[in-house]
Design a protein around this motif. Sequence first.
Motif, PDB file in Angstrom:
ATOM      1  N   LEU A 105       9.740   5.301  -7.493  1.00 35.90           N
ATOM      2  CA  LEU A 105       9.162   3.969  -7.637  1.00 35.90           C
ATOM      3  C   LEU A 105      10.127   2.913  -7.120  1.00 35.90           C
ATOM      4  O   LEU A 105       9.753   2.052  -6.325  1.00 35.90           O
ATOM      5  CB  LEU A 105       8.830   3.715  -9.106  1.00 35.90           C
ATOM      6  N   ARG A 106      11.383   3.017  -7.559  1.00 31.85           N
ATOM      7  CA  ARG A 106      12.376   2.035  -7.122  1.00 31.85           C
ATOM      8  C   ARG A 106      12.491   2.048  -5.607  1.00 31.85           C
ATOM      9  O   ARG A 106      12.489   1.009  -4.966  1.00 31.85           O
ATOM     10  CB  ARG A 106      13.735   2.335  -7.759  1.00 31.85           C
ATOM     11  N   THR A 157     -19.283  -1.930  -8.705  1.00 29.21           N
ATOM     12  CA  THR A 157     -18.765  -1.087  -7.625  1.00 29.21           C
ATOM     13  C   THR A 157     -17.569  -0.249  -8.085  1.00 29.21           C
ATOM     14  O   THR A 157     -16.681  -0.758  -8.757  1.00 29.21           O
ATOM     15  CB  THR A 157     -18.333  -1.974  -6.444  1.00 29.21           C
ATOM     16  N   VAL A 158     -17.570   1.010  -7.692  1.00 39.08           N
ATOM     17  CA  VAL A 158     -16.502   1.927  -8.072  1.00 39.08           C
ATOM     18  C   VAL A 158     -15.758   2.396  -6.821  1.00 39.08           C
ATOM     19  O   VAL A 158     -16.388   2.687  -5.805  1.00 39.08           O
ATOM     20  CB  VAL A 158     -17.099   3.140  -8.818  1.00 39.08           C
ATOM     21  N   HIS A 159     -14.435   2.415  -6.898  1.00 40.11           N
ATOM     22  CA  HIS A 159     -13.603   2.851  -5.775  1.00 40.11           C
ATOM     23  C   HIS A 159     -12.738   4.035  -6.144  1.00 40.11           C
ATOM     24  O   HIS A 159     -12.327   4.175  -7.295  1.00 40.11           O
ATOM     25  CB  HIS A 159     -12.656   1.718  -5.342  1.00 40.11           C
ATOM     26  N   LEU A 160     -12.431   4.834  -5.124  1.00 35.38           N
ATOM     27  CA  LEU A 160     -11.457   5.922  -5.255  1.00 35.38           C
ATOM     28  C   LEU A 160     -10.430   5.730  -4.148  1.00 35.38           C
ATOM     29  O   LEU A 160     -10.791   5.562  -2.986  1.00 35.38           O
ATOM     30  CB  LEU A 160     -12.164   7.274  -5.065  1.00 35.38           C
ATOM     31  N   GLY A 161      -9.154   5.718  -4.526  1.00 36.28           N
ATOM     32  CA  GLY A 161      -8.114   5.521  -3.510  1.00 36.28           C
ATOM     33  C   GLY A 161      -6.898   6.385  -3.763  1.00 36.28           C
ATOM     34  O   GLY A 161      -6.655   6.803  -4.890  1.00 36.28           O
ATOM     35  N   VAL A 162      -6.156   6.683  -2.686  1.00 34.63           N
ATOM     36  CA  VAL A 162      -4.911   7.442  -2.826  1.00 34.63           C
ATOM     37  C   VAL A 162      -3.755   6.678  -2.203  1.00 34.63           C
ATOM     38  O   VAL A 162      -3.931   5.897  -1.274  1.00 34.63           O
ATOM     39  CB  VAL A 162      -4.951   8.808  -2.117  1.00 34.63           C
ATOM     40  N   LEU A 163      -2.574   6.977  -2.727  1.00 32.16           N
ATOM     41  CA  LEU A 163      -1.366   6.342  -2.219  1.00 32.16           C
ATOM     42  C   LEU A 163      -0.863   7.127  -1.020  1.00 32.16           C
ATOM     43  O   LEU A 163      -0.678   8.337  -1.090  1.00 32.16           O
ATOM     44  CB  LEU A 163      -0.301   6.352  -3.328  1.00 32.16           C
ATOM     45  N   ARG A 164      -0.657   6.442   0.061  1.00 31.85           N
ATOM     46  CA  ARG A 164      -0.043   7.043   1.246  1.00 31.85           C
ATOM     47  C   ARG A 164       1.012   6.065   1.707  1.00 31.85           C
ATOM     48  O   ARG A 164       0.670   4.948   2.117  1.00 31.85           O
ATOM     49  CB  ARG A 164      -1.066   7.249   2.373  1.00 31.85           C
ATOM     50  N   GLY A 165       2.277   6.458   1.648  1.00 27.62           N
ATOM     51  CA  GLY A 165       3.343   5.511   1.929  1.00 27.62           C
ATOM     52  C   GLY A 165       3.276   4.439   0.859  1.00 27.62           C
ATOM     53  O   GLY A 165       3.232   4.757  -0.326  1.00 27.62           O
ATOM     54  N   SER A 166       3.234   3.193   1.249  1.00 29.26           N
ATOM     55  CA  SER A 166       3.123   2.131   0.253  1.00 29.26           C
ATOM     56  C   SER A 166       1.751   1.470   0.326  1.00 29.26           C
ATOM     57  O   SER A 166       1.577   0.343  -0.125  1.00 29.26           O
ATOM     58  CB  SER A 166       4.229   1.096   0.453  1.00 29.26           C
ATOM     59  N   SER A 167       0.791   2.176   0.905  1.00 29.53           N
ATOM     60  CA  SER A 167      -0.570   1.647   0.989  1.00 29.53           C
ATOM     61  C   SER A 167      -1.522   2.499   0.178  1.00 29.53           C
ATOM     62  O   SER A 167      -1.285   3.686  -0.028  1.00 29.53           O
ATOM     63  CB  SER A 167      -1.069   1.665   2.435  1.00 29.53           C
ATOM     64  N   ILE A 168      -2.594   1.874  -0.248  1.00 25.51           N
ATOM     65  CA  ILE A 168      -3.686   2.612  -0.846  1.00 25.51           C
ATOM     66  C   ILE A 168      -4.743   2.791   0.238  1.00 25.51           C
ATOM     67  O   ILE A 168      -5.148   1.825   0.887  1.00 25.51           O
ATOM     68  CB  ILE A 168      -4.302   1.825  -2.020  1.00 25.51           C
ATOM     69  N   ILE A 169      -5.145   4.027   0.448  1.00 26.42           N
ATOM     70  CA  ILE A 169      -6.244   4.278   1.369  1.00 26.42           C
ATOM     71  C   ILE A 169      -7.480   4.578   0.537  1.00 26.42           C
ATOM     72  O   ILE A 169      -7.444   5.467  -0.318  1.00 26.42           O
ATOM     73  CB  ILE A 169      -5.934   5.446   2.315  1.00 26.42           C
ATOM     74  N   ALA A 197      11.499  -1.095  -3.301  1.00 26.77           N
ATOM     75  CA  ALA A 197      12.575  -1.717  -2.529  1.00 26.77           C
ATOM     76  C   ALA A 197      12.153  -1.924  -1.080  1.00 26.77           C
ATOM     77  O   ALA A 197      12.568  -2.882  -0.424  1.00 26.77           O
ATOM     78  CB  ALA A 197      13.826  -0.850  -2.600  1.00 26.77           C
ATOM     79  N   GLY A 198      11.293  -1.044  -0.587  1.00 29.66           N
ATOM     80  CA  GLY A 198      10.869  -1.137   0.801  1.00 29.66           C
ATOM     81  C   GLY A 198       9.678  -2.047   1.030  1.00 29.66           C
ATOM     82  O   GLY A 198       9.260  -2.241   2.175  1.00 29.66           O
ATOM     83  N   LEU A 199       9.130  -2.614  -0.021  1.00 27.12           N
ATOM     84  CA  LEU A 199       7.934  -3.453   0.130  1.00 27.12           C
ATOM     85  C   LEU A 199       8.277  -4.818   0.703  1.00 27.12           C
ATOM     86  O   LEU A 199       9.334  -5.385   0.416  1.00 27.12           O
ATOM     87  CB  LEU A 199       7.263  -3.663  -1.234  1.00 27.12           C
ATOM     88  N   SER A 200       7.373  -5.338   1.498  1.00 29.69           N
ATOM     89  CA  SER A 200       7.498  -6.756   1.852  1.00 29.69           C
ATOM     90  C   SER A 200       6.241  -7.430   1.320  1.00 29.69           C
ATOM     91  O   SER A 200       5.130  -7.134   1.746  1.00 29.69           O
ATOM     92  CB  SER A 200       7.644  -6.940   3.360  1.00 29.69           C
ATOM     93  N   PHE A 201       6.424  -8.299   0.360  1.00 24.00           N
ATOM     94  CA  PHE A 201       5.306  -8.892  -0.363  1.00 24.00           C
ATOM     95  C   PHE A 201       4.623  -9.994   0.437  1.00 24.00           C
ATOM     96  O   PHE A 201       5.278 -10.834   1.026  1.00 24.00           O
ATOM     97  CB  PHE A 201       5.798  -9.469  -1.688  1.00 24.00           C
ATOM     98  N   ILE A 248       1.926   2.198   6.110  1.00 20.63           N
ATOM     99  CA  ILE A 248       1.353   3.522   6.155  1.00 20.63           C
ATOM    100  C   ILE A 248       2.261   4.422   6.966  1.00 20.63           C
ATOM    101  O   ILE A 248       2.426   5.586   6.688  1.00 20.63           O
ATOM    102  CB  ILE A 248      -0.013   3.531   6.845  1.00 20.63           C
ATOM    103  N   THR A 249       2.824   3.804   7.997  1.00 22.17           N
ATOM    104  CA  THR A 249       3.720   4.546   8.867  1.00 22.17           C
ATOM    105  C   THR A 249       4.901   5.015   8.057  1.00 22.17           C
ATOM    106  O   THR A 249       5.775   4.243   7.731  1.00 22.17           O
ATOM    107  CB  THR A 249       4.218   3.631  10.006  1.00 22.17           C
ATOM    108  N   GLN A 250       4.902   6.322   7.742  1.00 26.91           N
ATOM    109  CA  GLN A 250       6.012   6.801   6.953  1.00 26.91           C
ATOM    110  C   GLN A 250       7.055   7.484   7.815  1.00 26.91           C
ATOM    111  O   GLN A 250       8.080   7.885   7.346  1.00 26.91           O
ATOM    112  CB  GLN A 250       5.540   7.737   5.851  1.00 26.91           C
TER     113      GLN A 250
END
Lengths: 265, 265
Positions: free
Chosen positions: B161-162, B108-120, B166-170, B8-10
């Motif tokens: 996207l790339r 159950t229904v969810h709504l989420g947004v992308l912030r950095g590489s996380s979904i909030i 590239a910055g993800l740690s799985f 999240i820390t961008q």
Amino acid sequence: MNSNGDGITQARETGTLGKLMVLLDLVTHADAPLRFTDILSLAGQPRGTLHRQLSHLVEEGLLELDGDGRYSPGLRLLDFAARSWARNEFRLIAEPHLAALQQATGETVHLGVLRGSSIIYLDKVEGRQSVRMYSQIGNASPCYCTGVGKAALSLLAPESLRGLVAGLSFTRFTASTHVSAETLLAEIREIADRGYAFDCEEHEAGIRCVAAPVWSEDRTFIGGISITGPAYRLSMELLREWAVPVQLAAERIMEGMRIRLGPRR
Amino acid sequence: MNSNGDGITQARETGTLGKLMVLLDLVTHADAPLRFTDILSLAGQPRGTLHRQLSHLVEEGLLELDGDGRYSPGLRLLDFAARSWARNEFRLIAEPHLAALQQATGETVHLGVLRGSSIIYLDKVEGRQSVRMYSQIGNASPCYCTGVGKAALSLLAPESLRGLVAGLSFTRFTASTHVSAETLLAEIREIADRGYAFDCEEHEAGIRCVAAPVWSEDRTFIGGISITGPAYRLSMELLREWAVPVQLAAERIMEGMRIRLGPRR
DNA sequence: ATTTTTGTTCCATTATTTGGAACTTAATTT
DNA sequence: AAATTAAGTTCCAAATAATGGAACAAAAAT
């Protein structure tokens, strides 16, 4: 310039962080997204300074800047809060007791703590769900016109109480809202004697509650629990009856905290 | 060092605020209250410096220090977040459509947004209530193993996207979690083509979902909505059927945003 | 096309933060 | 109980970051 709406801000406003928090407060307390100029006039700072400060807050995700140049609270705050809430020990301990109280009375039960001169609601258990979450949780309300708030105040030492009340700026929400330190202090004394508080439509017309104080041994938490509902259903007589179960639940929560937190100290 | 759990820390970590936010992150992401020394070893800073930084955070109510010298997230964060959430335009617009989708499917229904590489997660509507509020709202989850996350990724331009991937740690949460950029990118391409995403027990065993992307015209919001439920009840066949209503709901939300936000720009 | 308002960048000055060390207090060991 | 070790706090010259005025750029309004 410290137009501090409702007294959560307990800090002096010096230091880099303090100044930034004032801005964050400003934006989060506004009713709508603010433009640069709006903030400029509210904050009363040089343009260059303000611009950089806002940029920093945006960079950190504490504020968001949309395509129209309007600033809103950042969603990163949600992540912080979700964690803060999920792990809160007081809330975890209180939860089952709140649920039991809700079951017993069928009305809405709240848990709140005193922070500065505001009550922050930590939990809410409702009978008929379908009500929006976050609806009340996390919200800060004045201490002088809520059941939980007055219950909390009744726990303070005389000097602390006087200091806190002296700093209050009263807003009249309804006809019965306390608007003077004297009547408030008088009622707090009564509450301290009898051990529970009422809110007779002081914050919101048509809404009443009974509240009992709750505190932790180290005084980290000073707050209370309450049963809240519509005045037409909750007669004063009924509320007086419910004072007993509310106080009992408060007792059990405090016992739970002693067991959970006691051994370590 | 910047052991940034889930992206999240961008922000760069320079500047006074940046450094303080790293600390706030540290404390809020911990599983339990931290002592001064714990933070000292995690933050890798001189004692004097750290002490003052923590004091400032406590003064501002962002952290709390209990009688045992343990630091926890501060409750002031709740107040900020409650306001941030209550006023969020995207969420307000989406709310009725989420409720309708919940009614139609019973899940159950969810709504989420992308912030950095996380979904909030911004909202959650459940059939059978009684589930704890805040349970999911505000929580940050990885984008590579959630339906909403993958739907959001499918909206990004190739370069963005790339860069993000590239910055993800799985982290492998289940047997089917994506753990390589290649397989993830391949699936994102598929999702972009067909317009909706699945999560087949990739984040949590036994939990599946269908998700459709949602975005605002100015790209302030890139996120999605999903229908989530237990695998035994949600066959892949059923999920494929539900792709239609989910996409429809997404369409309606975006239409709502155009109407609400359009005139001003 | 011109003026006004709004938003952004620059940089010498000023204020805050830094971090090592000294100091105090609390916990643990002998 | 005294000694030892660890934990937490305070201090201050040096390093760093924030300030704010002014110049600059972009958008609206006239």
